[in-house]
Design an enzyme around this catalytic site. Structure first.
Site, PDB file in Angstrom:
ATOM      1  N   GLU A   1       0.830  -1.211   0.000  1.00  0.00           N
ATOM      2  CA  GLU A   1       0.000   0.000   0.000  1.00  0.00           C
ATOM      3  C   GLU A   1       0.863   1.258   0.000  1.00  0.00           C
ATOM      4  O   GLU A   1       0.838   2.052   0.952  1.00  0.00           O
ATOM      5  CB  GLU A   1      -0.935   0.000   1.222  1.00  0.00           C
ATOM      6  CG  GLU A   1      -1.912  -1.146   1.179  1.00  0.00           C
ATOM      7  CD  GLU A   1      -3.043  -1.060   2.197  1.00  0.00           C
ATOM      8  OE1 GLU A   1      -4.080  -1.681   1.973  1.00  0.00           O
ATOM      9  OE2 GLU A   1      -2.881  -0.359   3.213  1.00  0.00           O
TER      10      GLU A   1
ATOM     11  N   GLU B   1      -5.402  -8.415  -1.027  1.00  0.00           N
ATOM     12  CA  GLU B   1      -6.096  -8.238   0.254  1.00  0.00           C
ATOM     13  C   GLU B   1      -7.560  -7.952  -0.023  1.00  0.00           C
ATOM     14  O   GLU B   1      -7.881  -7.115  -0.865  1.00  0.00           O
ATOM     15  CB  GLU B   1      -5.551  -7.036   1.054  1.00  0.00           C
ATOM     16  CG  GLU B   1      -4.228  -7.268   1.705  1.00  0.00           C
ATOM     17  CD  GLU B   1      -3.780  -6.084   2.556  1.00  0.00           C
ATOM     18  OE1 GLU B   1      -4.645  -5.379   3.125  1.00  0.00           O
ATOM     19  OE2 GLU B   1      -2.575  -5.866   2.651  1.00  0.00           O
TER      20      GLU B   1
HETATM   21  P1  P53 Z   1      -7.258  -3.234   9.467  1.00  0.00           P
HETATM   22  C1  P53 Z   1      -6.962   1.118   6.014  1.00  0.00           C
HETATM   23  C2  P53 Z   1      -7.608   1.135   4.815  1.00  0.00           C
HETATM   24  C3  P53 Z   1      -7.245   0.267   3.809  1.00  0.00           C
HETATM   25  C4  P53 Z   1      -6.216  -0.628   4.022  1.00  0.00           C
HETATM   26  O1  P53 Z   1      -6.942  -3.109   7.905  1.00  0.00           O
HETATM   27  C5  P53 Z   1      -5.559  -0.639   5.218  1.00  0.00           C
HETATM   28  C6  P53 Z   1      -5.921   0.218   6.232  1.00  0.00           C
HETATM   29  C7  P53 Z   1      -5.239   0.200   7.537  1.00  0.00           C
HETATM   30  O2  P53 Z   1      -6.193   0.167   8.539  1.00  0.00           O
HETATM   31  O3  P53 Z   1      -4.516  -1.446   5.427  1.00  0.00           O
HETATM   32  C8  P53 Z   1      -4.470  -2.740   4.886  1.00  0.00           C
HETATM   33  O4  P53 Z   1      -6.241  -4.161  10.000  1.00  0.00           O
HETATM   34  C9  P53 Z   1      -3.116  -3.269   5.249  1.00  0.00           C
HETATM   35  C10 P53 Z   1      -3.143  -4.352   6.273  1.00  0.00           C
HETATM   36  C11 P53 Z   1      -4.354  -4.176   7.177  1.00  0.00           C
HETATM   37  C12 P53 Z   1      -5.599  -4.339   6.333  1.00  0.00           C
HETATM   38  O5  P53 Z   1      -5.616  -3.396   5.290  1.00  0.00           O
HETATM   39  O6  P53 Z   1      -7.147  -1.865   9.999  1.00  0.00           O
HETATM   40  O7  P53 Z   1      -2.316  -3.625   4.152  1.00  0.00           O
HETATM   41  O8  P53 Z   1      -1.918  -4.342   6.954  1.00  0.00           O
HETATM   42  O9  P53 Z   1      -4.364  -5.028   8.265  1.00  0.00           O
HETATM   43  C13 P53 Z   1      -6.898  -4.242   7.108  1.00  0.00           C
HETATM   44  O10 P53 Z   1      -8.635  -3.790   9.567  1.00  0.00           O
END
Ligand code: P53
Length: 477
Positions: free
Chosen positions: A179, A372
Site C-alpha cells: 500500500e 487483500e
Molecule cells: P485493518 C486502512 C484502509 C485500507 C487498508 O486493515 C488498510 C488500512 C489500515 O487500517 O490497510 C491494509 O487491520 C493493510 C493491512 C491491514 C488491512 O488493510 O485496519 O495492508 O496491513 O491489516 C486491514 O482492519
C-alpha cells in the site's frame, strides 16, 4: 471456467501483525512495533505523536502478535489443508538487517524465512513476498528520518540483493511496498515519517515517496537480474472513488481523489511522473530532489503486475452539507447511502471491486493480483473455538463473484486472490485482535490474554471448497 487454471488462491498476512518475537533471533526494533492500541494509535501512525520507545502506559500488540514466529509450521499446515496455492507474507526488514544500515545481514533472520518458505513448498504453496509491509527499522527512523532520506534507497537495495539471492528458487512473486499510497494517510506506519514542528508535510511525504518509487524500480531491476523467473508487483490500497452526485464539481473531486492514489502506480507501472502530478506539485510548491539516473530507472524498470487491496469504495462530494463520514480514521470518506457497513464502519461494496478492477486494468493493461480483501468482524467462538461465520462467507462469496464477473464478463486478466488475515491477526488500523478476518480463529484478546490456540471457523471448509472448485462453487452449504 472463469479463472486461469493456475489461479493463485490463498491468504495474506504481514510480519508485524502476526509474527511477534519482536526481540528474538537478533531482530531489531521497527516503527510498527511502536504503534500502541487505544486513542494514541492514530496520532502515532500518522507521525503526529512521537513514540520512539515503549512506555508502561500503553499496550503494544505487535510485540507478541499471534506468535507466528514460533507457530508458523502449524499455521502453514492449516493453509495447506485449505488448499492454498499461495501464501502472501512479508519479511520483517529488521530481522534481516536489525538496524537497517549494516553491510552484513543477520543470518538467523535469513534462516527463519528460508525455513518458512521451505515449509510452504512442502504443501505446494508458492510464497508471495511483500518486501516491506509498513516496517522500517527504528535505527533508520532515528538516524536518517526514515524514507525522507535518500540513503534509505541504498539500504533497501542491500536488503533486496540479499533476499533475492538467498531465496532464489524459493520465491518468485515479490511486492515492493505494501500500500505505497499509505504514506499519504498514515506516514509513520507507511514510511517511518515523524514530522517535526513547522515542517512542510506534503514536501516531506512526496520526497519520501520519490525515494520509495526509485527503490521500487531498483528492486525490480535486481529481481529480474538475479532470476528472470522473478515477477515483481506494486501494491495499492485501492477502492474506486464515486461521485456523490452528477454535479460536475463532485465528479471532478472524485477523479482527483482517484489520481492521488493512482499517482504511485502511474510511476511504478508506466514509468513516469504523470503530468497532473507535476502540475499539482508545482502549485503546492513541492520540489522533488532527484538524482541523475532516477528518471531512467523509473522508466526502464516498471512492474510486471499490479496488486492491490480492496475493502470498500469511497465517495467524494464538494457540498459542505454532505458531510456524514464513514468510521475509520485512515481512509474515512463520505457515507454512501446505498451501502451497508461492517462493525467498523467499512462500507461493503462487491460491485465496487469489479469497478475498481476495471479501472485499474483499463489504466495499466497488466495482470492484476488482488492481495487483500475481507471482512473484519467480531467472532463469538463456542467452547471448541468454532465460529459460525456466515457473515464472512457472505462477504467473501459476493466479492469473489464480482471478481469472477470482472474476469468472465469484462476480460480482466487476474493472477490470483489472497484474502486478508487468513488467520486472525492484529489490526493495522486499530491494533485490536477483536477485529478478525481469518478462516482460523486465534485465542487472544485486545489486551494480550488467551492461549494463542488455533481453531477452524466455518469459513475454513467453505474456502477449501472454493479453492478446490477454482471458484466455481461459492455456495454456503
Ligand atoms: P485493518 C486502512 C484502509 C485500507 C487498508 O486493515 C488498510 C488500512 C489500515 O487500517 O490497510 C491494509 O487491520 C493493510 C493491512 C491491514 C488491512 O488493510 O485496519 O495492508 O496491513 O491489516 C486491514 O482492519
Amino acid at each position: 471456467m472463469a479463472f486461469r487454471k493456475d489461479f493463485l488462491w490463498g491468504g495474506a498476512t504481514a510480519a508485524n501483525q502476526c509474527e511477534g518475537g519482536y526481540d528474538q533471533g537478533g531482530r531489531g526494533l521497527a516503527n510498527v512495533d511502536l504503534a500502541p492500541t487505544g486513542p494514541d494509535r492514530f496520532p502515532v501512525i500518522a507521525g503526529e505523536k512521537k513514540m520512539f520507545e515503549f512506555d508502561d502506559e500503553h499496550f503494544y500488540p505487535a510485540k507478541e502478535a499471534i506468535d507466528m514466529y514460533h507457530r508458523y509450521k502449524e499455521d502453514i499446515a492449516l493453509f495447506g489443508e485449505m488448499g492454498f496455492k499461495t501464501y502472501r507474507l512479508s519479511i520483517a526488514w529488521s530481522r534481516i538487517f536489525p538496524k537497517g544500515d549494516e553491510t552484513e545481514p543477520n543470518e538467523e533472520g535469513l534462516q527463519f524465512y528460508e525455513d518458512l518458505f521451505k515449509e510452504c513448498h512442502k504443501y505446494g504453496i508458492e510464497p508471495l513476498v511483500t518486501i516491506t509491509h509498513f516496517d522500517c527499522p527504528m535505527h533508520l527512523v532515528e538516524k536518517y528520518g526514515a524514507w525522507r532520506s535518500r540513503e534509505l534507497v541504498g539500504f533497501y537495495e542491500n536488503l533486496c540483493h540479499v533476499i533475492f539471492n538467498r531465496y532464489k528458487g524459493l520465491v518468485k512473486y515479490w511486492l515492493t511496498f505494501n500500500e505505497i499510497n499509505m504514506i499519504l494517510h498514515a506516514p509513520f506506519m507507511g514510511a517511518g515519517l515523524y514530522f517535526e514542528e513547522g515542517e512542510n508535510k506534503e514536501q516531506v511525504k512526496y520526497q519520501a515517496a520519490h525515494h520509495e518509487l526509485v527503490a521500487s524500480a531498483i528492486a525490480t531491476k535486481i529481481a529480474h537480474e538475479v532470476d528472470p523467473e522473478n515477477q515483481v508487483g506494486c501494491m495499492l490500497a485501492a477502492g474506486a472513488n464515486y461521485s456523490y452526485t452528477c454535479k460536475p464539481e463532485d465528479v471532478w473531486a472524485s477523479r482527483k481523489a482517484d489520481r492521488e492514489n493512482y499517482f504511485f502506480i502511474d510511476v511504478q507501472s508506466r514509468g513516469e511522473y504523470p503530468a497532473y502530478a507535476l502540475k499539482e506539485m508545482e502549485r503546492q510548491g513541492i520540489e522533488i530532489r532527484m538524482e541523475e539516473g532516477d528518471l531512467e530507472l523509473l522508466k526502464e524498470h516498471t512492474v510486471d503486475f499490479i496488486s492491490f487491496s480492496y475493502y470498500s469504495s469511497r465517495v467524494q462530494s464538494t457540498d459542505p452539507k454532505v458531510n456524514e463520514q464513514t468510521e475509520g480514521n485512515i481512509f474515512a470518506s463520505i457515507k454512501n447511502p446505498y451501502l451497508e457497513a461492517s462493525e467498523w464502519g467499512w462500507q461493503i461494496d462487491p460491485l465496487g471491486l469489479r469497478i475498481t478492477m476495471n479501472d485499474i486494468y483499463d489504466r495499466y493493461q497488466k495482470p492484476l493480483f488482488i492481495v487483500e480483501n475481507g471482512l473484519g468482524a467480531i467472532d463469538e467462538p463456542d467452547e471448541n473455538g468454532y465460529v459460525e461465520d456466515d457473515y464472512r462467507i457472505d462477504y467473501l462469496a459476493a466479492h469473489i463473484q464480482a471478481m469472477k464477473d470482472a474476469v468472465e464478463l469484462d476480460g480482466v486478466d487476474l493472477m490470483g486472490y489472497t484474502t486478508w488475515g487468513c488467520i486472525d491477526l492484529v489490526s493495522a488500523g486499530t491494533g485490536e485482535m477483536k477485529k478478525r478476518y481469518g478462516f482460523i480463529y486465534v485465542d487472544r484478546d485486545n489486551e494480550g490474554n488467551g492461549t494463542l490456540a488455533r481453531s477452524k471457523k466455518k469459513s475454513f471448509d467453505w474456502y477449501k471448497k472454493v479453492i478446490a472448485t477454482n471458484g466455481e462453487d461459492l455456495s454456503n452449504h
